[in-house]
Design a protein around this motif. Structure first.
Motif, PDB file in Angstrom:
ATOM      1  N   ASP A 234       0.814  -1.217   0.000  1.00  0.00           N
ATOM      2  CA  ASP A 234       0.000   0.000   0.000  1.00  0.00           C
ATOM      3  C   ASP A 234       0.849   1.271   0.000  1.00  0.00           C
ATOM      4  O   ASP A 234       0.332   2.370  -0.211  1.00  0.00           O
ATOM      5  N   LYS A 235       2.176   1.127   0.203  1.00  0.00           N
ATOM      6  CA  LYS A 235       3.062   2.282   0.173  1.00  0.00           C
ATOM      7  C   LYS A 235       3.548   2.613  -1.238  1.00  0.00           C
ATOM      8  O   LYS A 235       4.162   3.657  -1.459  1.00  0.00           O
ATOM      9  N   TYR A 236       3.274   1.712  -2.168  1.00  0.00           N
ATOM     10  CA  TYR A 236       3.725   1.943  -3.547  1.00  0.00           C
ATOM     11  C   TYR A 236       2.863   3.012  -4.218  1.00  0.00           C
ATOM     12  O   TYR A 236       1.636   2.959  -4.173  1.00  0.00           O
ATOM     13  N   ASN A 237       3.541   3.974  -4.851  1.00  0.00           N
ATOM     14  CA  ASN A 237       2.872   5.053  -5.577  1.00  0.00           C
ATOM     15  C   ASN A 237       3.340   5.022  -7.027  1.00  0.00           C
ATOM     16  O   ASN A 237       4.500   5.330  -7.318  1.00  0.00           O
ATOM     17  N   HIS A 261      -0.265  -5.926  -7.253  1.00  0.00           N
ATOM     18  CA  HIS A 261      -0.522  -5.219  -6.006  1.00  0.00           C
ATOM     19  C   HIS A 261      -1.117  -6.206  -5.005  1.00  0.00           C
ATOM     20  O   HIS A 261      -1.864  -7.114  -5.388  1.00  0.00           O
ATOM     21  N   TYR A 262      -0.786  -6.023  -3.740  1.00  0.00           N
ATOM     22  CA  TYR A 262      -1.166  -7.012  -2.721  1.00  0.00           C
ATOM     23  C   TYR A 262      -2.670  -7.284  -2.675  1.00  0.00           C
ATOM     24  O   TYR A 262      -3.099  -8.428  -2.433  1.00  0.00           O
ATOM     25  N   ALA A 283       6.241  -9.737   6.006  1.00  0.00           N
ATOM     26  CA  ALA A 283       7.392  -8.838   6.026  1.00  0.00           C
ATOM     27  C   ALA A 283       7.206  -7.645   6.956  1.00  0.00           C
ATOM     28  O   ALA A 283       8.175  -6.954   7.290  1.00  0.00           O
ATOM     29  N   ILE A 284       5.966  -7.362   7.371  1.00  0.00           N
ATOM     30  CA  ILE A 284       5.741  -6.149   8.157  1.00  0.00           C
ATOM     31  C   ILE A 284       6.124  -6.373   9.617  1.00  0.00           C
ATOM     32  O   ILE A 284       6.101  -7.502  10.113  1.00  0.00           O
ATOM     33  N   PRO A 285       6.516  -5.295  10.343  1.00  0.00           N
ATOM     34  CA  PRO A 285       6.868  -5.426  11.764  1.00  0.00           C
ATOM     35  C   PRO A 285       5.728  -6.087  12.538  1.00  0.00           C
ATOM     36  O   PRO A 285       4.555  -5.909  12.186  1.00  0.00           O
ATOM     37  N   PRO A 286       6.068  -6.898  13.556  1.00  0.00           N
ATOM     38  CA  PRO A 286       7.384  -7.005  14.210  1.00  0.00           C
ATOM     39  C   PRO A 286       8.412  -7.866  13.487  1.00  0.00           C
ATOM     40  O   PRO A 286       9.494  -8.105  14.032  1.00  0.00           O
ATOM     41  N   GLY A 342       9.602   0.126   1.807  1.00  0.00           N
ATOM     42  CA  GLY A 342       8.372  -0.551   2.188  1.00  0.00           C
ATOM     43  C   GLY A 342       7.379  -0.721   1.058  1.00  0.00           C
ATOM     44  O   GLY A 342       6.225  -1.098   1.292  1.00  0.00           O
ATOM     45  N   ILE A 343       7.820  -0.500  -0.187  1.00  0.00           N
ATOM     46  CA  ILE A 343       6.883  -0.580  -1.316  1.00  0.00           C
ATOM     47  C   ILE A 343       6.778  -1.988  -1.898  1.00  0.00           C
ATOM     48  O   ILE A 343       5.923  -2.253  -2.742  1.00  0.00           O
TER      49      ILE A 343
END
Length: 357
Positions: A234-237, A261-262, A283-286, A342-343
């Motif tokens: 969702d960070k991809y522009n 896209h995811y 892949a996202i934290p933690p 983060g994209i």
């Protein structure tokens, strides 16, 4: 110590060091492939350079790599070129995994693979499919962990031979089998597998619904399928030129027709008939950064690049291997930037069930 003795001592040390560097260098997870063995897979050594140029020519006609019938040649060429370098420089599991504090890269990779099969709820003796198995690193870890019978499929004949050799060496050839084929048209009967998984492999399909539909076909009703997908987040522009450059770099360095896209993944799964049980970006934290291993490997890259250059100059490695090695280093930088921004994620997990009815 006289000069002759000193010279002999220095020569022995240097010679021994060079021998280890060329013939013996490698971590425990990549034993079985040394720098002296680098090749072009099933490509004859005199044609490696031509095939490298052919690989890049695919991107001059992007519509061709969007066609189902052209994918085998495109992906097969790529894996002929990169398989030996992947094994030598990365290991037998051609995928990423989250970094785990206190665990080695090899242990983190194994845990990431075991998580996949644990989601399938399979029993010892069940038959499961590895769609896009490479040289079988995940297959062996999953078979050893679950005691299920794993059948892998890969488009690349050289990888089939490598996987079978590794399976036998690991004493797992009774649980692991490998066939050469296209996962868009698999040579398996309907409703014949008790579960299925794909680890960073279906990204090579020009249309995800085609490979998902084929996996759906061969699974038994009620069985589960898990996939780790390469996606933009969702960070991809798409209006950001840096973002576009990173994603194009990832696609071209990994034989991808185009990243999805995811949010497309679960919709495609539903479209072919699957029930979506769970989705999660691993892949996202933690979770710790999966791309740290790429960054830590930069010094090793330059050392290995010098070695590959020397081996090519000596005629031990075929012409073109240096170009392939450099391509993979450039691609590693794009992957790292995809992680930093983060994209991009290489481990968007989707768990699906084939309905019983």
């Amino acid at each position: 110590m006289d000069s002759v003795t000193l010279l002999c001592t220095v020569s022995l040390i240097v010679g021994g060091g060079l021998y280890y560097f060329i013939c013996g260098y490698g971590s425990a997870e990549r034993k079985g492939k040394s720098a002296m063995d680098l090749s072009g897979g099933s490509i004859s050594r005199e044609k490696v350079e031509d095939n490298y140029n052919q690989y890049w020519s695919f991107f001059k006609k992007p519509k061709e790599i969007e066609k189902k019938e052209d994918v085998p040649a495109f992906v097969d060429t790529f894996y002929n070129l990169v398989t030996d370098i992947y094994e030598w420089g990365w290991g037998q599991s051609f995928h990423f995994s989250p970094s785990i504090p206190g665990k080695s890269d090899k242990e983190a990779t194994r845990i990431h693979e075991e998580v996949a099969v644990d989601l399938l709820n399979v029993k010892p003796g069940d038959k499961i499919l590895d769609a896009g198995c490479g040289v079988g690193g995940p297959m062996r870890a999953i078979a050893a962990h679950s005691k299920a019978n794993v059948v892998g499929i890969t488009i690349n004949e050289y990888q089939v031979d490598r996987a079978k050799a590794h399976n036998k060496k690991a004493g797992l050839d009774s649980l692991c089998d490998v066939v050469c084929g296209n996962f868009l048209e698999m040579p398996f009967e309907d409703n014949s597998f008790d579960g299925a998984y794909s680890i960073e492999a279906t990204c090579h399909a020009p249309k995800l619904e085609e490979v998902y539909a084929e996996i759906y076909r061969v699974m038994k009703p009620g069985s589960l399928y898990v996939s780790y997908e390469w996606v933009t987040t969702d960070k991809y522009n798409g209006e950001n030129s840096e973002h576009r450059d990173i994603i194009i770099g990832i696609e071209r360095g990994n034989a991808l027709p185009g990243l999805r896209h995811y949010d497309q993944i679960p919709e495609i799964a539903k479209k072919v008939g699957f029930e979506v049980v769970q989705i999660k970006d691993l892949a996202i934290p933690p979770a710790k950064p999966w791309w740290e291993r790429l960054k830590m490997g930069r010094i090793a890259y330059w050392r290995n690049h010098v070695l590959v250059t020397v081996l090519t100059w000596l005629g031990i490695a075929p012409k073109g291997v240096v170009d392939v090695h450099e391509m993979l280093f450039v691609t590693a930088d794009f992957l790292s930037r995809g992680g930093d921004t983060g994209i991009f994620s290489p481990m968007y997990m989707i768990l699906c069930r084939k309905p019983i009815k």
